[in-house]
Scaffold this motif. Structure first.
Motif, PDB file in Angstrom:
ATOM      1  N   TYR A  58       0.882  -1.171   0.000  1.00  0.00           N
ATOM      2  CA  TYR A  58       0.000   0.000   0.000  1.00  0.00           C
ATOM      3  C   TYR A  58       0.919   1.220   0.000  1.00  0.00           C
ATOM      4  O   TYR A  58       1.421   1.641   1.050  1.00  0.00           O
ATOM      5  CB  TYR A  58      -0.909  -0.026   1.238  1.00  0.00           C
ATOM      6  CG  TYR A  58      -1.873   1.141   1.360  1.00  0.00           C
ATOM      7  CD1 TYR A  58      -2.479   1.710   0.248  1.00  0.00           C
ATOM      8  CD2 TYR A  58      -2.197   1.670   2.605  1.00  0.00           C
ATOM      9  CE1 TYR A  58      -3.366   2.781   0.366  1.00  0.00           C
ATOM     10  CE2 TYR A  58      -3.090   2.742   2.734  1.00  0.00           C
ATOM     11  CZ  TYR A  58      -3.660   3.282   1.609  1.00  0.00           C
ATOM     12  OH  TYR A  58      -4.547   4.341   1.727  1.00  0.00           O
ATOM     13  N   PRO A  59       1.207   1.771  -1.214  1.00  0.00           N
ATOM     14  CA  PRO A  59       2.114   2.921  -1.288  1.00  0.00           C
ATOM     15  C   PRO A  59       1.376   4.243  -1.117  1.00  0.00           C
ATOM     16  O   PRO A  59       0.202   4.362  -1.451  1.00  0.00           O
ATOM     17  CB  PRO A  59       2.667   2.822  -2.719  1.00  0.00           C
ATOM     18  CG  PRO A  59       1.541   2.212  -3.508  1.00  0.00           C
ATOM     19  CD  PRO A  59       0.754   1.339  -2.551  1.00  0.00           C
ATOM     20  N   ARG A  92      -4.837   0.525  -3.490  1.00  0.00           N
ATOM     21  CA  ARG A  92      -5.096   1.963  -3.535  1.00  0.00           C
ATOM     22  C   ARG A  92      -6.504   2.196  -3.039  1.00  0.00           C
ATOM     23  O   ARG A  92      -7.390   1.358  -3.236  1.00  0.00           O
ATOM     24  CB  ARG A  92      -4.949   2.507  -4.965  1.00  0.00           C
ATOM     25  CG  ARG A  92      -3.548   2.448  -5.522  1.00  0.00           C
ATOM     26  CD  ARG A  92      -2.564   3.366  -4.840  1.00  0.00           C
ATOM     27  NE  ARG A  92      -2.856   4.785  -5.086  1.00  0.00           N
ATOM     28  CZ  ARG A  92      -2.329   5.770  -4.382  1.00  0.00           C
ATOM     29  NH1 ARG A  92      -1.508   5.526  -3.361  1.00  0.00           N
ATOM     30  NH2 ARG A  92      -2.628   7.031  -4.669  1.00  0.00           N
ATOM     31  N   GLY A  93      -6.695   3.331  -2.390  1.00  0.00           N
ATOM     32  CA  GLY A  93      -8.018   3.670  -1.865  1.00  0.00           C
ATOM     33  C   GLY A  93      -8.760   4.560  -2.846  1.00  0.00           C
ATOM     34  O   GLY A  93      -8.168   5.430  -3.474  1.00  0.00           O
ATOM     35  N   TYR A 133      -7.443   9.707 -11.909  1.00  0.00           N
ATOM     36  CA  TYR A 133      -6.007   9.648 -11.608  1.00  0.00           C
ATOM     37  C   TYR A 133      -5.589   8.212 -11.267  1.00  0.00           C
ATOM     38  O   TYR A 133      -4.567   7.709 -11.756  1.00  0.00           O
ATOM     39  CB  TYR A 133      -5.735  10.615 -10.444  1.00  0.00           C
ATOM     40  CG  TYR A 133      -4.367  10.527  -9.812  1.00  0.00           C
ATOM     41  CD1 TYR A 133      -3.220  10.852 -10.528  1.00  0.00           C
ATOM     42  CD2 TYR A 133      -4.227  10.153  -8.469  1.00  0.00           C
ATOM     43  CE1 TYR A 133      -1.970  10.788  -9.928  1.00  0.00           C
ATOM     44  CE2 TYR A 133      -2.982  10.092  -7.863  1.00  0.00           C
ATOM     45  CZ  TYR A 133      -1.857  10.412  -8.604  1.00  0.00           C
ATOM     46  OH  TYR A 133      -0.621  10.350  -8.004  1.00  0.00           O
ATOM     47  N   GLU A 134      -6.398   7.561 -10.442  1.00  0.00           N
ATOM     48  CA  GLU A 134      -6.058   6.199 -10.015  1.00  0.00           C
ATOM     49  C   GLU A 134      -6.119   5.208 -11.179  1.00  0.00           C
ATOM     50  O   GLU A 134      -5.305   4.297 -11.277  1.00  0.00           O
ATOM     51  CB  GLU A 134      -7.005   5.749  -8.892  1.00  0.00           C
ATOM     52  CG  GLU A 134      -6.820   6.512  -7.589  1.00  0.00           C
ATOM     53  CD  GLU A 134      -5.447   6.291  -6.942  1.00  0.00           C
ATOM     54  OE1 GLU A 134      -4.777   5.278  -7.233  1.00  0.00           O
ATOM     55  OE2 GLU A 134      -5.044   7.166  -6.151  1.00  0.00           O
ATOM     56  N   ILE A 176      -5.393  -3.154  -6.750  1.00  0.00           N
ATOM     57  CA  ILE A 176      -6.647  -3.520  -6.071  1.00  0.00           C
ATOM     58  C   ILE A 176      -7.185  -2.261  -5.392  1.00  0.00           C
ATOM     59  O   ILE A 176      -6.508  -1.669  -4.555  1.00  0.00           O
ATOM     60  CB  ILE A 176      -6.394  -4.624  -5.021  1.00  0.00           C
ATOM     61  CG1 ILE A 176      -5.806  -5.858  -5.705  1.00  0.00           C
ATOM     62  CG2 ILE A 176      -7.660  -4.974  -4.250  1.00  0.00           C
ATOM     63  CD1 ILE A 176      -4.516  -6.312  -5.127  1.00  0.00           C
ATOM     64  N   PHE A 177      -8.395  -1.866  -5.774  1.00  0.00           N
ATOM     65  CA  PHE A 177      -8.998  -0.672  -5.182  1.00  0.00           C
ATOM     66  C   PHE A 177      -9.916  -1.057  -4.033  1.00  0.00           C
ATOM     67  O   PHE A 177     -10.755  -1.951  -4.172  1.00  0.00           O
ATOM     68  CB  PHE A 177      -9.812   0.099  -6.238  1.00  0.00           C
ATOM     69  CG  PHE A 177      -8.959   0.711  -7.312  1.00  0.00           C
ATOM     70  CD1 PHE A 177      -8.057   1.722  -7.000  1.00  0.00           C
ATOM     71  CD2 PHE A 177      -9.036   0.265  -8.618  1.00  0.00           C
ATOM     72  CE1 PHE A 177      -7.251   2.286  -7.983  1.00  0.00           C
ATOM     73  CE2 PHE A 177      -8.231   0.817  -9.602  1.00  0.00           C
ATOM     74  CZ  PHE A 177      -7.339   1.825  -9.281  1.00  0.00           C
TER      75      PHE A 177
END
Ligand code: COA
Length: 159
Positions: free
Chosen positions: A6-7, A88-89, A98-99, A116-117
């Motif tokens: 999780y960056p 990513r959240g 953006y994601e 994985i969102f």
């Protein structure tokens, strides 16, 4: 052993991040929360060492979490640590474009690493670290939004 990373910048970690990490911990065997030494964000409030300590303390209840930092490409870091995915959240529709772009670029760079969102609880959708830094700099109480140790560190920063 399913490991994910999780960056993020985590300047500082908020309850929104912790919510995502909790969800990731329930789905995967191992989660590495990793601070990207992001050249686009030139003047972080907290040093990387401070952010690592704040994350470690905030996440000590999760036995399958490690905290780290990295320089360079996220996919290269993911490969190096043997992660199958990048968490990513998604807080709101506004995060999506953006994601989505970042996820597709990362897939182009390394087709073996999936993004994985996860969605945090809706009570955190309006949170981000800049708002927290801004509130804290104006001496506003942020204890509803960040872990206690982060709240304390912000009070110390802003006197
Ligand atoms: N709760 C609360 N806030 C959240 C959140 C959540 N669940 N998810 C994101 N945020 C906030 C962050 O606090 C941050 O706030 P700020 O901008 O006010 O400080 C903001 O949303 C951005 O989130 P962050 O996760 O820190 O992303 P980023 O855009 O700074 O960095 C990286 C994203 C690190 C993943 C990306 O830049 C990267 O991969 N860099 C490495 C280089 C690379 O591989 N580049 C190619 C990518 S295609």
């Amino acid at each position: 052993m399913r490991k994910v990373i999780y960056p993020g910048t985590f300047d500082p970690v908020t309850f929104g991040h912790v919510d995502i990490i909790k969800r990731a911990c329930e789905l995967f065997d191992s989660v590495i929360v990793t601070i990207a030494l992001n050249p686009n964000k030139l003047t972080p409030l907290f040093t990387v060492e401070e952010r690592i300590e704040l994350l470690k303390e905030s996440l000590k209840e999760f036995p399958n979490v490690e905290v780290d930092s990295f320089d360079g490409l996220t996919v290269e870091y993911a490969r190096k640590v043997g992660a199958v995915g990048i968490i990513r959240g998604l807080r709101a529709v506004s995060d999506f474009e953006y994601e989505f772009q970042m996820a597709l670029m990362n897939r182009k760079l390394d087709g073996d690493v999936s993004t994985i969102f996860l969605m945090p609880h809706e009570k955190y959708t309006y949170l981000n670290s800049s708002i927290i830094r801004n509130l804290a700099s104006l001496k506003s109480d942020v204890s509803d939004f960040v872990p206690e140790n982060v709240s304390r560190a912000l009070r110390e920063k802003f006197g």
